[in-house]
Design a protein around this motif. Structure first.
Motif, short mmCIF file in Angstrom:
data_model
loop_
_atom_site.label_atom_id
_atom_site.label_comp_id
_atom_site.label_asym_id
_atom_site.label_seq_id
_atom_site.Cartn_x
_atom_site.Cartn_y
_atom_site.Cartn_z
N SER A 1 -59.97 -38.38 20.27
CA SER A 1 -59.72 -39.78 20.33
C SER A 1 -58.67 -40.01 21.18
N LYS A 2 -57.63 -38.83 21.56
CA LYS A 2 -56.52 -39.07 22.19
C LYS A 2 -56.54 -38.45 23.46
N LEU A 3 -57.74 -38.64 24.19
CA LEU A 3 -58.09 -37.96 25.45
C LEU A 3 -57.09 -38.57 26.46
N ALA A 4 -56.63 -39.66 26.61
CA ALA A 4 -55.77 -40.09 27.68
C ALA A 4 -54.37 -39.61 27.54
N GLN A 5 -54.01 -39.20 26.36
CA GLN A 5 -52.89 -38.71 25.96
C GLN A 5 -52.71 -37.31 26.48
N TYR A 6 -53.63 -36.53 26.22
CA TYR A 6 -53.75 -35.08 26.45
C TYR A 6 -53.91 -34.97 27.99
N GLN A 7 -54.67 -35.85 28.59
CA GLN A 7 -54.87 -35.78 30.01
C GLN A 7 -53.43 -35.96 30.75
N SER A 8 -52.70 -36.81 30.07
CA SER A 8 -51.31 -37.03 30.70
C SER A 8 -50.38 -35.83 30.63
N GLU A 9 -50.45 -35.16 29.50
CA GLU A 9 -49.89 -33.85 29.11
C GLU A 9 -50.35 -32.70 30.07
N ALA A 10 -51.54 -32.62 30.43
CA ALA A 10 -52.15 -31.78 31.36
C ALA A 10 -51.53 -32.00 32.61
N ARG A 11 -51.57 -33.28 33.23
CA ARG A 11 -51.24 -33.62 34.69
C ARG A 11 -49.60 -33.13 34.59
N LYS A 12 -48.98 -33.57 33.71
CA LYS A 12 -47.42 -32.91 33.74
C LYS A 12 -47.14 -31.32 33.93
N LEU A 13 -48.24 -30.84 33.00
CA LEU A 13 -48.04 -29.07 32.92
C LEU A 13 -48.51 -28.69 34.24
N ALA A 14 -49.50 -29.42 35.11
CA ALA A 14 -49.94 -28.99 36.35
C ALA A 14 -48.81 -29.12 37.38
N MET A 15 -48.07 -30.19 37.26
CA MET A 15 -46.79 -30.40 38.26
C MET A 15 -45.78 -29.33 38.09
N LYS A 16 -45.62 -29.08 36.81
CA LYS A 16 -44.40 -28.09 36.44
C LYS A 16 -45.08 -26.61 36.82
N ASP A 17 -46.19 -26.37 36.89
CA ASP A 17 -46.90 -24.99 37.37
C ASP A 17 -46.60 -24.92 38.87
N ALA A 18 -47.16 -26.16 39.47
CA ALA A 18 -46.83 -26.08 41.11
C ALA A 18 -45.49 -25.77 41.48
N LYS A 19 -44.46 -26.63 40.70
CA LYS A 19 -43.10 -26.34 41.10
C LYS A 19 -42.69 -24.80 41.04
N LEU A 20 -43.01 -24.37 39.82
CA LEU A 20 -42.76 -22.82 39.39
C LEU A 20 -43.28 -22.04 40.49
N LYS A 21 -44.41 -22.43 40.82
CA LYS A 21 -45.26 -21.47 41.98
C LYS A 21 -44.26 -21.36 43.28
N ALA A 22 -43.98 -22.91 43.41
CA ALA A 22 -43.27 -22.77 44.79
C ALA A 22 -41.85 -22.21 44.64
N GLU A 23 -41.24 -22.36 43.71
CA GLU A 23 -39.67 -21.59 43.44
C GLU A 23 -40.03 -20.18 43.54
#
Length: 230
Positions: free
Chosen positions: A142-164
Motif C-alpha cells: 500500500s506504500k508503493l510510491a514511498q518505496y519507489q522514491s527510496e529506490a530512486r534515491k538508492l539508484a542515484m547513490k549507486d551511480a555516484k559511487l560507481k563514478a567515484e
C-alpha cells in the motif's frame, strides 16, 4: 569578390566559435536501487464457472453461486470500493463429435484485500460458496510510491559511487550531474497461480489452516547519469 569576402568572413567566425567551445570532461554511469518489502495487501481474481446444456439454466446457476460468493465478501466487512465484477460471459460450446451444443458461463470478481490476516478465511469462504477457479493472486504494498522514491534515491547513490570508483585512480573528482535519465520499468506485481489453484480444487478441506506465505516483493529503480569531472 564580395561573395568571396562574405564566405571568408563566415569561415573565420565559425573557426573562432569552434575555438571557444571547450570539451567538458565527464563520465556516464548507470545506477540501480532496490527496496525489498513484505507486502501488506493482495488483489485476488476469482471466477465462478458453470456448464450445462440449457443456456438459461447455466446462467441461473452461475448467478446463484456468484450471489453466495458476494455474501461471503460482504460478511467480511470489506469496503464496497474494494471488490467489483470484472467479467461476465455466456458462450455456446459446440461438440463436433456429438454434434451437440452446450453452454459455459463465467463471472469473475476482483477483490482488493487490505488486511492479509483475513486471507485464509476469505479464500476458504470463496471456494466453499461456489468459486471454482482462482485466476491469480497478486501481493503488493500500500506504500508503493514511498518505496519507489527510496529506490530512486538508492539508484542515484549507486551511480555516484560507481563514478567515484572509476575516477579515483585518475586523481579527479566527480562534480555536478549534467544529465539524468530514468530507465526504470513500470512496477508490475507478480501473480501467484499454482498454489491457489491447488487450494481451490481441494474441496474436501474443511478445517481452518494457514496457507499464506507472502514473502517479499522487490521494487527496483534504474538511472543513467552523466557527471562533470573536476
Amino acid at each position: 569578390m564580395k561573395k568571396a569576402l562574405v564566405v571568408l568572413s563566415m569561415m573565420f567566425m565559425t573557426m573562432s566559435y569552434a575555438q571557444e567551445i571547450k570539451q567538458v570532461p565527464q563520465i556516464s554511469v548507470a545506477g540501480e536501487g532496490k527496496v525489498k518489502v513484505v507486502p501488506d495487501q493482495a488483489t485476488i481474481s476469482a471466477t465462478v464457472e458453470t456448464k450445462g446444456n440449457v443456456a438459461k439454466d447455466v446462467k441461473k446457476q452461475n448467478d446463484q453461486q456468484m450471489e453466495a460468493v458476494l455474501k461471503v465478501i460482504k460478511k467480511m466487512n470489506l469496503s464496497p470500493a474494494d471488490y467489483r465484477t470484472q467479467r461476465v460471459s455466456l458462450n455456446p460450446v459446440y461438440d463436433y463429435e456429438k454434434k451437440k451444443t452446450s453452454y459455459n458461463a463465467t463471472q469473475t470478481v476482483e477483490i482488493l484485500l487490505r488486511d492479509l490476516s483475513q486471507y485464509d478465511e476469505l479464500m476458504e469462504g470463496l471456494v466453499n460458496q461456489g468459486i471454482n477457479r482462482i485466476d491469480n493472486v497478486i501481493f503488493q504494498s500500500s506504500k508503493l510510491a514511498q518505496y519507489q522514491s527510496e529506490a530512486r534515491k538508492l539508484a542515484m547513490k549507486d551511480a555516484k559511487l560507481k563514478a567515484e570508483d572509476y575516477v579515483s585512480v585518475l586523481g579527479q573528482k566527480v562534480g555536478k550531474a549534467m544529465t539524468i535519465s530514468d530507465n526504470s520499468q513500470i512496477y508490475q506485481p507478480q501473480p501467484v497461480y499454482a498454489r491457489m489453484k491447488t487450494m481451490a480444487m481441494d474441496e474436501s478441506a474443511t478445517t481452518t489452516r494457514e496457507t499464506l506465505a507472502e514473502g517479499e516483493i522487490t521494487i527496483t529503480a534504474n538511472v543513467s547519469v552523466s557527471f562533470i569531472l573536476e
